[in-house]
Design a protein around this motif. Structure first.
Motif, mmCIF file in Angstrom:
data_model
loop_
_atom_site.group_PDB
_atom_site.id
_atom_site.type_symbol
_atom_site.label_atom_id
_atom_site.label_comp_id
_atom_site.label_asym_id
_atom_site.label_seq_id
_atom_site.Cartn_x
_atom_site.Cartn_y
_atom_site.Cartn_z
ATOM 1 N N ARG A 1 0.876 -1.194 0.145
ATOM 2 C CA ARG A 1 0.007 0.037 0.065
ATOM 3 C C ARG A 1 0.819 1.069 -0.094
ATOM 4 O O ARG A 1 1.841 1.438 0.571
ATOM 5 N N GLY A 2 0.437 2.072 -0.637
ATOM 6 C CA GLY A 2 1.216 3.409 -0.899
ATOM 7 C C GLY A 2 0.541 4.359 0.037
ATOM 8 O O GLY A 2 -0.385 4.236 0.846
ATOM 9 N N ASN A 3 0.797 5.697 -0.295
ATOM 10 C CA ASN A 3 0.572 6.783 0.659
ATOM 11 C C ASN A 3 -0.503 7.320 -0.297
ATOM 12 O O ASN A 3 -0.502 7.542 -1.479
ATOM 13 N N GLY A 4 -1.673 7.512 0.492
ATOM 14 C CA GLY A 4 -2.937 7.987 -0.306
ATOM 15 C C GLY A 4 -3.823 7.088 -0.783
ATOM 16 O O GLY A 4 -3.497 5.958 -1.098
ATOM 17 N N GLU A 5 -5.116 7.218 -0.777
ATOM 18 C CA GLU A 5 -6.214 6.688 -1.351
ATOM 19 C C GLU A 5 -6.012 6.130 -2.700
ATOM 20 O O GLU A 5 -5.517 6.876 -3.684
ATOM 21 N N GLY A 6 -6.008 4.604 -2.899
ATOM 22 C CA GLY A 6 -5.794 4.096 -4.164
ATOM 23 C C GLY A 6 -4.371 3.979 -4.628
ATOM 24 O O GLY A 6 -4.199 3.650 -5.878
ATOM 25 N N ASN A 7 -3.231 4.250 -4.027
ATOM 26 C CA ASN A 7 -2.024 4.316 -4.231
ATOM 27 C C ASN A 7 -1.254 3.004 -3.838
ATOM 28 O O ASN A 7 -1.559 2.753 -2.635
ATOM 29 N N ILE A 8 -0.582 2.404 -4.601
ATOM 30 C CA ILE A 8 0.187 1.024 -4.309
ATOM 31 C C ILE A 8 1.524 1.534 -4.971
ATOM 32 O O ILE A 8 1.887 2.133 -5.864
ATOM 33 N N VAL A 9 2.598 0.576 -4.260
ATOM 34 C CA VAL A 9 4.079 0.696 -4.947
ATOM 35 C C VAL A 9 4.365 -0.799 -5.223
ATOM 36 O O VAL A 9 4.292 -1.806 -4.315
ATOM 37 N N LEU A 10 4.986 -0.787 -6.256
ATOM 38 C CA LEU A 10 5.658 -1.890 -6.747
ATOM 39 C C LEU A 10 7.306 -1.749 -6.370
ATOM 40 O O LEU A 10 7.944 -0.867 -6.892
ATOM 41 N N ILE A 11 7.619 -2.609 -5.237
ATOM 42 C CA ILE A 11 8.799 -2.592 -4.882
ATOM 43 C C ILE A 11 9.698 -3.662 -5.594
ATOM 44 O O ILE A 11 9.789 -4.930 -5.476
ATOM 45 N N ALA A 12 10.904 -3.107 -6.219
ATOM 46 C CA ALA A 12 11.765 -3.755 -7.343
ATOM 47 C C ALA A 12 12.791 -4.680 -6.067
ATOM 48 O O ALA A 12 13.289 -3.911 -5.360
ATOM 49 N N GLY A 13 12.864 -5.781 -6.458
ATOM 50 C CA GLY A 13 13.835 -6.493 -5.579
ATOM 51 C C GLY A 13 14.999 -7.016 -6.244
ATOM 52 O O GLY A 13 15.950 -7.765 -5.710
ATOM 53 N N GLY A 14 15.234 -6.648 -7.666
ATOM 54 C CA GLY A 14 16.344 -7.084 -8.241
ATOM 55 C C GLY A 14 16.166 -8.021 -9.371
ATOM 56 O O GLY A 14 16.994 -8.684 -10.050
ATOM 57 N N ARG B 1 -6.319 -7.957 -7.105
ATOM 58 C CA ARG B 1 -7.754 -7.916 -7.090
ATOM 59 C C ARG B 1 -8.241 -8.681 -5.917
ATOM 60 O O ARG B 1 -9.407 -8.306 -5.527
ATOM 61 N N ARG B 2 -7.575 -9.876 -5.566
ATOM 62 C CA ARG B 2 -8.140 -10.588 -4.570
ATOM 63 C C ARG B 2 -8.304 -9.963 -3.191
ATOM 64 O O ARG B 2 -8.926 -10.144 -2.239
ATOM 65 N N SER B 3 -7.233 -8.929 -3.065
ATOM 66 C CA SER B 3 -7.106 -8.329 -1.655
ATOM 67 C C SER B 3 -8.265 -7.135 -1.822
ATOM 68 O O SER B 3 -8.339 -6.530 -0.724
ATOM 69 N N GLY B 4 -8.876 -7.009 -2.703
ATOM 70 C CA GLY B 4 -9.870 -5.871 -2.951
ATOM 71 C C GLY B 4 -9.410 -4.406 -2.749
ATOM 72 O O GLY B 4 -10.209 -3.500 -2.700
ATOM 73 N N THR B 5 -8.010 -4.509 -3.082
ATOM 74 C CA THR B 5 -7.473 -3.016 -3.057
ATOM 75 C C THR B 5 -8.089 -2.151 -4.433
ATOM 76 O O THR B 5 -7.911 -2.826 -5.619
ATOM 77 N N VAL B 6 -8.649 -1.112 -4.473
ATOM 78 C CA VAL B 6 -8.850 -0.204 -5.444
ATOM 79 C C VAL B 6 -7.245 0.549 -5.551
ATOM 80 O O VAL B 6 -7.003 1.063 -4.874
ATOM 81 N N VAL B 7 -7.078 0.562 -7.101
ATOM 82 C CA VAL B 7 -5.816 1.078 -7.285
ATOM 83 C C VAL B 7 -5.916 2.158 -8.380
ATOM 84 O O VAL B 7 -6.830 2.061 -9.374
ATOM 85 N N ARG B 8 -5.487 3.442 -8.228
ATOM 86 C CA ARG B 8 -5.789 4.493 -8.963
ATOM 87 C C ARG B 8 -4.152 5.055 -9.422
ATOM 88 O O ARG B 8 -4.149 5.496 -10.562
ATOM 89 N N SER B 9 -3.231 4.661 -8.684
ATOM 90 C CA SER B 9 -1.892 5.281 -9.087
ATOM 91 C C SER B 9 -0.843 4.195 -8.666
ATOM 92 O O SER B 9 -1.315 3.440 -7.675
ATOM 93 N N ILE B 10 0.021 4.041 -9.311
ATOM 94 C CA ILE B 10 1.186 3.003 -8.983
ATOM 95 C C ILE B 10 2.748 3.772 -8.751
ATOM 96 O O ILE B 10 3.162 4.512 -9.912
ATOM 97 N N GLY B 11 3.272 3.592 -7.632
ATOM 98 C CA GLY B 11 4.565 4.187 -7.586
ATOM 99 C C GLY B 11 5.634 2.788 -8.079
ATOM 100 O O GLY B 11 5.215 1.842 -7.403
#
Length: 173
Positions: free
Chosen positions: A29-42, A71-81
């Motif tokens: 989960r990112g900061n703010g409503e609808g924001n998620i963050v894709l964390i690169a692991g290499g 999708r299964r988590s039910g997270t609404v996504v509006r933006s991605i970091g």
């Protein structure tokens, strides 16, 4: 010299890491409503090809698996970091020529890529991406039905709730 460096790097990894070592790519989960963050692991082997289709790297983790978990988590996504903070420094080595990206020889070294940054994931010397990490974020956005323009670089907050994760194929696969 580049091929020799690759062989030495691979040998060092195989000596230093266990045979079953995997690289994890996470979504939090990112900061703010609808924001998620894709964390690169290499992982440069992640693929956006559909399940049942091998990309350049057999057994690679898939964007579709992240999409399904989100999708299964039910997270609404509006933006991605896209958080690439695991790597620091230049993304291009001294002496590399930007023209070689389009020629299929190199791509900027970022901690997440789709099929090694290839435009055509099934062709070794396919033209490469100039923005491999953002491309991974855009592929995630496309899978979630989010506007690719809503994908930016970003940084995950320490301790952010994990929504999804995938692991690369084992080192010695």
């Amino acid at each position: 010299p580049a091929s020799t460096t690759k062989v030495l790097t691979a040998a060092a990894a195989m000596l230093a890491l266990p045979a079953d070592h995997r690289v994890t790519t996470r979504v939090v989960r990112g900061n703010g409503e609808g924001n998620i963050v894709l964390i690169a692991g290499g992982d440069p082997t992640l693929t956006a090809l559909p399940v049942g289709t091998d990309g350049f790297y057999p057994g690679a983790a898939r964007i579709d698996d992240l999409v399904e978990q989100i999708r299964r988590s039910g997270t609404v996504v509006r933006s991605i970091g896209v958080d690439t903070s695991i790597y620091s420094g230049d993304t291009m080595a001294q002496g590399w020529f930007p023209a070689d990206i389009a020629a299929g020889s190199i791509t900027p070294i970022e901690p997440i890529m789709l099929d090694g940054g290839r435009s055509d994931p099934l062709v070794d010397e396919s033209p490469r991406s100039t923005t491999p990490a953002l491309d991974a974020g855009r592929a995630l956005a496309a899978g979630l039905g989010v506007d690719p323009a809503a994908v930016t670089t970003g940084k995950a907050t320490d301790g952010a709730d994990q929504i999804a994760s995938v692991e690369s194929a084992p080192l010695r696969n």
